[in-house]
Design a protein around this motif. Sequence first.
Motif, PDB file in Angstrom:
ATOM      1  N   GLU A 191       0.834  -1.202   0.000  1.00  0.00           N
ATOM      2  CA  GLU A 191       0.000   0.000   0.000  1.00  0.00           C
ATOM      3  C   GLU A 191       0.866   1.248   0.000  1.00  0.00           C
ATOM      4  O   GLU A 191       0.516   2.261  -0.611  1.00  0.00           O
ATOM      5  CB  GLU A 191      -0.945  -0.025   1.210  1.00  0.00           C
ATOM      6  CG  GLU A 191      -1.985  -1.103   1.100  1.00  0.00           C
ATOM      7  CD  GLU A 191      -3.326  -0.724   1.693  1.00  0.00           C
ATOM      8  OE1 GLU A 191      -3.951  -1.593   2.331  1.00  0.00           O
ATOM      9  OE2 GLU A 191      -3.762   0.438   1.502  1.00  0.00           O
ATOM     10  N   LEU A 202       2.510   1.485  -3.680  1.00  0.00           N
ATOM     11  CA  LEU A 202       1.637   1.542  -4.858  1.00  0.00           C
ATOM     12  C   LEU A 202       1.607   2.896  -5.557  1.00  0.00           C
ATOM     13  O   LEU A 202       1.635   2.951  -6.786  1.00  0.00           O
ATOM     14  CB  LEU A 202       0.215   1.071  -4.497  1.00  0.00           C
ATOM     15  CG  LEU A 202      -0.690   0.805  -5.703  1.00  0.00           C
ATOM     16  CD1 LEU A 202      -0.167  -0.356  -6.532  1.00  0.00           C
ATOM     17  CD2 LEU A 202      -2.113   0.509  -5.252  1.00  0.00           C
ATOM     18  N   ARG A 234       0.312 -13.978  -8.478  1.00  0.00           N
ATOM     19  CA  ARG A 234       0.063 -12.876  -7.558  1.00  0.00           C
ATOM     20  C   ARG A 234       1.363 -12.310  -7.049  1.00  0.00           C
ATOM     21  O   ARG A 234       1.568 -11.094  -7.055  1.00  0.00           O
ATOM     22  CB  ARG A 234      -0.818 -13.331  -6.387  1.00  0.00           C
ATOM     23  CG  ARG A 234      -0.898 -12.265  -5.291  1.00  0.00           C
ATOM     24  CD  ARG A 234      -1.889 -12.599  -4.202  1.00  0.00           C
ATOM     25  NE  ARG A 234      -1.722 -13.938  -3.673  1.00  0.00           N
ATOM     26  CZ  ARG A 234      -0.792 -14.295  -2.807  1.00  0.00           C
ATOM     27  NH1 ARG A 234       0.064 -13.420  -2.365  1.00  0.00           N
ATOM     28  NH2 ARG A 234      -0.729 -15.539  -2.396  1.00  0.00           N
ATOM     29  N   GLU A 272       2.973  -8.505  -7.611  1.00  0.00           N
ATOM     30  CA  GLU A 272       3.355  -7.634  -6.501  1.00  0.00           C
ATOM     31  C   GLU A 272       4.838  -7.274  -6.598  1.00  0.00           C
ATOM     32  O   GLU A 272       5.232  -6.134  -6.327  1.00  0.00           O
ATOM     33  CB  GLU A 272       3.014  -8.311  -5.166  1.00  0.00           C
ATOM     34  CG  GLU A 272       1.501  -8.462  -4.979  1.00  0.00           C
ATOM     35  CD  GLU A 272       1.097  -9.124  -3.675  1.00  0.00           C
ATOM     36  OE1 GLU A 272       1.931  -9.844  -3.075  1.00  0.00           O
ATOM     37  OE2 GLU A 272      -0.061  -8.915  -3.252  1.00  0.00           O
ATOM     38  N   ALA A 274      -5.878  -1.085 -16.322  1.00  0.00           N
ATOM     39  CA  ALA A 274      -7.013  -0.938 -15.399  1.00  0.00           C
ATOM     40  C   ALA A 274      -7.841  -2.219 -15.393  1.00  0.00           C
ATOM     41  O   ALA A 274      -8.255  -2.713 -14.341  1.00  0.00           O
ATOM     42  CB  ALA A 274      -7.875   0.260 -15.803  1.00  0.00           C
ATOM     43  N   ALA A 330      -6.002  -5.013 -13.621  1.00  0.00           N
ATOM     44  CA  ALA A 330      -6.095  -4.858 -12.168  1.00  0.00           C
ATOM     45  C   ALA A 330      -7.454  -5.322 -11.666  1.00  0.00           C
ATOM     46  O   ALA A 330      -7.555  -6.005 -10.644  1.00  0.00           O
ATOM     47  CB  ALA A 330      -5.854  -3.396 -11.768  1.00  0.00           C
ATOM     48  N   ARG A 331      -8.504  -4.957 -12.382  1.00  0.00           N
ATOM     49  CA  ARG A 331      -9.858  -5.364 -11.988  1.00  0.00           C
ATOM     50  C   ARG A 331      -9.992  -6.886 -12.036  1.00  0.00           C
ATOM     51  O   ARG A 331     -10.536  -7.513 -11.127  1.00  0.00           O
ATOM     52  CB  ARG A 331     -10.887  -4.698 -12.905  1.00  0.00           C
ATOM     53  CG  ARG A 331     -12.326  -4.732 -12.374  1.00  0.00           C
ATOM     54  CD  ARG A 331     -13.308  -4.342 -13.492  1.00  0.00           C
ATOM     55  NE  ARG A 331     -13.317  -5.353 -14.522  1.00  0.00           N
ATOM     56  CZ  ARG A 331     -14.045  -6.463 -14.482  1.00  0.00           C
ATOM     57  NH1 ARG A 331     -14.823  -6.706 -13.453  1.00  0.00           N
ATOM     58  NH2 ARG A 331     -13.965  -7.335 -15.462  1.00  0.00           N
ATOM     59  N   TRP A 389      -7.597  -9.004 -11.772  1.00  0.00           N
ATOM     60  CA  TRP A 389      -6.771  -9.534 -10.685  1.00  0.00           C
ATOM     61  C   TRP A 389      -7.590  -9.545  -9.391  1.00  0.00           C
ATOM     62  O   TRP A 389      -7.576 -10.512  -8.645  1.00  0.00           O
ATOM     63  CB  TRP A 389      -5.501  -8.702 -10.559  1.00  0.00           C
ATOM     64  CG  TRP A 389      -4.532  -9.157  -9.505  1.00  0.00           C
ATOM     65  CD1 TRP A 389      -4.492 -10.360  -8.852  1.00  0.00           C
ATOM     66  CD2 TRP A 389      -3.444  -8.398  -8.995  1.00  0.00           C
ATOM     67  NE1 TRP A 389      -3.445 -10.396  -7.972  1.00  0.00           N
ATOM     68  CE2 TRP A 389      -2.774  -9.205  -8.023  1.00  0.00           C
ATOM     69  CE3 TRP A 389      -2.940  -7.122  -9.250  1.00  0.00           C
ATOM     70  CZ2 TRP A 389      -1.651  -8.771  -7.324  1.00  0.00           C
ATOM     71  CZ3 TRP A 389      -1.820  -6.692  -8.549  1.00  0.00           C
ATOM     72  CH2 TRP A 389      -1.194  -7.499  -7.590  1.00  0.00           C
ATOM     73  N   LEU A 390      -8.301  -8.458  -9.133  1.00  0.00           N
ATOM     74  CA  LEU A 390      -9.145  -8.371  -7.950  1.00  0.00           C
ATOM     75  C   LEU A 390     -10.097  -9.564  -7.883  1.00  0.00           C
ATOM     76  O   LEU A 390     -10.163 -10.273  -6.875  1.00  0.00           O
ATOM     77  CB  LEU A 390      -9.947  -7.060  -7.950  1.00  0.00           C
ATOM     78  CG  LEU A 390     -11.162  -6.983  -7.016  1.00  0.00           C
ATOM     79  CD1 LEU A 390     -10.759  -7.110  -5.553  1.00  0.00           C
ATOM     80  CD2 LEU A 390     -11.929  -5.672  -7.226  1.00  0.00           C
ATOM     81  N   TRP A 391     -10.815  -9.807  -8.965  1.00  0.00           N
ATOM     82  CA  TRP A 391     -11.809 -10.876  -8.918  1.00  0.00           C
ATOM     83  C   TRP A 391     -11.176 -12.260  -8.924  1.00  0.00           C
ATOM     84  O   TRP A 391     -11.734 -13.205  -8.382  1.00  0.00           O
ATOM     85  CB  TRP A 391     -12.843 -10.696 -10.035  1.00  0.00           C
ATOM     86  CG  TRP A 391     -13.707  -9.520  -9.723  1.00  0.00           C
ATOM     87  CD1 TRP A 391     -13.670  -8.280 -10.314  1.00  0.00           C
ATOM     88  CD2 TRP A 391     -14.682  -9.415  -8.672  1.00  0.00           C
ATOM     89  NE1 TRP A 391     -14.562  -7.441  -9.708  1.00  0.00           N
ATOM     90  CE2 TRP A 391     -15.203  -8.103  -8.695  1.00  0.00           C
ATOM     91  CE3 TRP A 391     -15.166 -10.318  -7.712  1.00  0.00           C
ATOM     92  CZ2 TRP A 391     -16.179  -7.664  -7.813  1.00  0.00           C
ATOM     93  CZ3 TRP A 391     -16.153  -9.884  -6.822  1.00  0.00           C
ATOM     94  CH2 TRP A 391     -16.646  -8.583  -6.881  1.00  0.00           C
ATOM     95  N   GLU A 409      -8.446 -12.906  -7.265  1.00  0.00           N
ATOM     96  CA  GLU A 409      -8.089 -13.076  -5.867  1.00  0.00           C
ATOM     97  C   GLU A 409      -9.325 -13.445  -5.047  1.00  0.00           C
ATOM     98  O   GLU A 409      -9.257 -14.305  -4.165  1.00  0.00           O
ATOM     99  CB  GLU A 409      -7.460 -11.793  -5.301  1.00  0.00           C
ATOM    100  CG  GLU A 409      -6.092 -11.493  -5.844  1.00  0.00           C
ATOM    101  CD  GLU A 409      -5.033 -12.455  -5.335  1.00  0.00           C
ATOM    102  OE1 GLU A 409      -5.015 -12.803  -4.142  1.00  0.00           O
ATOM    103  OE2 GLU A 409      -4.211 -12.883  -6.157  1.00  0.00           O
ATOM    104  N   VAL A 410     -10.451 -12.774  -5.315  1.00  0.00           N
ATOM    105  CA  VAL A 410     -11.676 -13.085  -4.576  1.00  0.00           C
ATOM    106  C   VAL A 410     -12.065 -14.536  -4.834  1.00  0.00           C
ATOM    107  O   VAL A 410     -12.367 -15.295  -3.903  1.00  0.00           O
ATOM    108  CB  VAL A 410     -12.832 -12.149  -5.001  1.00  0.00           C
ATOM    109  CG1 VAL A 410     -14.154 -12.631  -4.409  1.00  0.00           C
ATOM    110  CG2 VAL A 410     -12.555 -10.727  -4.545  1.00  0.00           C
TER     111      VAL A 410
END
Lengths: 336, 336
Positions: free
Chosen positions: B52, B55, B140, B144, B278, B281-282, B284-286, B288-289
């Motif tokens: 964080e 970033l 992942r 990072e 973008a 990244a989106r 990647w978010l899902w 991970e979920v």
Amino acid sequence: MSTAKRARKPASQSESLAEGVLAGDRRALARAITLIESTRDDHRREAAELLETLLPQAGRSIRLGISGVPGVGKSTFIEALGLKLIEAGHRVAVLAVDPSSQRSGGSILGDKTRMPELASAEAAFIRPSPSRGTLGGVARRTREAMLASEAAGFDVVIVETVGVGQSETTVADMVDLFLLLIAPGGGDELQGIKRGIMEIADLVVVNKADGQLKDEAGRTAAEYQGALQLLRPRSPHWTPRVLLCSALTGSGVPEVWEAVGAYRAAPGLPGEIAARRAEQARQWLWQEVQEGLMAALKADPAVKAEVAALEARVKAGDLPATAAAQVLLRAFLGSR
Amino acid sequence: MSTAKRARKPASQSESLAEGVLAGDRRALARAITLIESTRDDHRREAAELLETLLPQAGRSIRLGISGVPGVGKSTFIEALGLKLIEAGHRVAVLAVDPSSQRSGGSILGDKTRMPELASAEAAFIRPSPSRGTLGGVARRTREAMLASEAAGFDVVIVETVGVGQSETTVADMVDLFLLLIAPGGGDELQGIKRGIMEIADLVVVNKADGQLKDEAGRTAAEYQGALQLLRPRSPHWTPRVLLCSALTGSGVPEVWEAVGAYRAAPGLPGEIAARRAEQARQWLWQEVQEGLMAALKADPAVKAEVAALEARVKAGDLPATAAAQVLLRAFLGSR
């Protein structure tokens, strides 16, 4: 002594439907698929019961995926192939995966008016794509419709799709053989091979190889042959073939079915097809679990409260995706 | 009057690491990535804090995926390219995605002994692939590590992979440009193009175009050019190119970097790259979920008790996948 008639419990809807389907009744099959497509909770329970009853009688077919862009002559081809198959004693079901139908107000796939002769044949069954929901939902209902069709005695099941988005890989994941139908290339019509399609095609058929387009069709076939030769074959038992045909005249259509037969008979293929079906079923299981989980998460009020803002921050590069995911997972899984 | 020294709270590990990374210190970056790769819960929390902090300084690089089978000369190529870039004033990080390294006891990717000159350059940073876990976990940690490298001022980030399984599409999902490195084809070495790779390549580079293989390299380049022309371009702004080079002699290497430059400068591409990042990244978010949800489900005792038997029945065709999925979802989600 009187003979008391034992009061018979009325057959549930799914029991009588199952009887009709197993007897090969096309109207029962149509009603069964309508039940399968329904999103009502009570219907979904009945559909699940129905499928458990039918499942032991499913599986005895060759499952054929057929994809092609609008204009290649898919309906004409499927009708020509279907009629040939019926002539040879088969019973042919034609299903469709067309998630775009919800936007265009009705699918052009599985459209009986475009396959009138096949639609009126007793030994054929044609069904348009389910028209609501996500690609995943359409895929599930089509897989279940396929099982029902097999239980009804249809020994060739064709699943057609238009080659939009991921519908082709979705169909490839539920069939034994994937056939790509193309038209002779040239001029404004040269679409190029959609990336990814070469990866899944077991047969490529160049249609409209007649009249003025005959030479062009030959050249297109050679191009695809060349492209296929550059690709590593998916199976050690089968090299993808390129064929020419004219659905209009019927020329080349028997050879397409012969190629399907050669595929099924290729040494090692039957075991490979059986193993592929087992793996497709297993993957279907986990896709269903995954979809159910994601749907439950997205419907959760605690998640809904956070999702839009989190997505926006992640897209903007303001929040790592992993951190955002943790927030959503904690909101949903709570104290687990 | 005495001057009381205000007691300074010692910087947390992640704070001092962040300082070092932001100052461009390669050893701090290496320690940061080790922290990112750790599976210990306390390390994962610190890594999340660290990311964080970093970033806001991430993102200012060109992200290059490079894939090729063992033997094509990937290390030689990356070293030649990396040294050229450093000569031109860039700072180059080389990361790797190689999920097979857990089986082979150490990755051959990101191996400094194979890129000795680059490894010793101040302006370069080389890191082997994380060696434990699933492809998703490796992906992942590599994403990072990429963010951390960018925060440390590396403006070219190369992610290399060996082209095994899904590692190529995984890498394609985290970079701006995907480069496929191949060797001249011929004889036993003709691998064929792995299905799917043509779908994601923005540049194809035929290496070893020197000495005896020079003519063969030219023929191979022409084959790939032909195959690429048959495919519909992924972007309206960029047509994939095929280049020849010899990493050994250095011939053709500057042209590869020029092609990367042409890609970045192509009208519309910058906006497209930004939009792609973008969306990456989106996604990647899902991802991970989804992974978090599936991991939680599979770890659930009620689920573990049922899974093996359900899978076996589904694979055998004895139970519909949808019914089995419902059992597992109910076991996990319980009374929700």
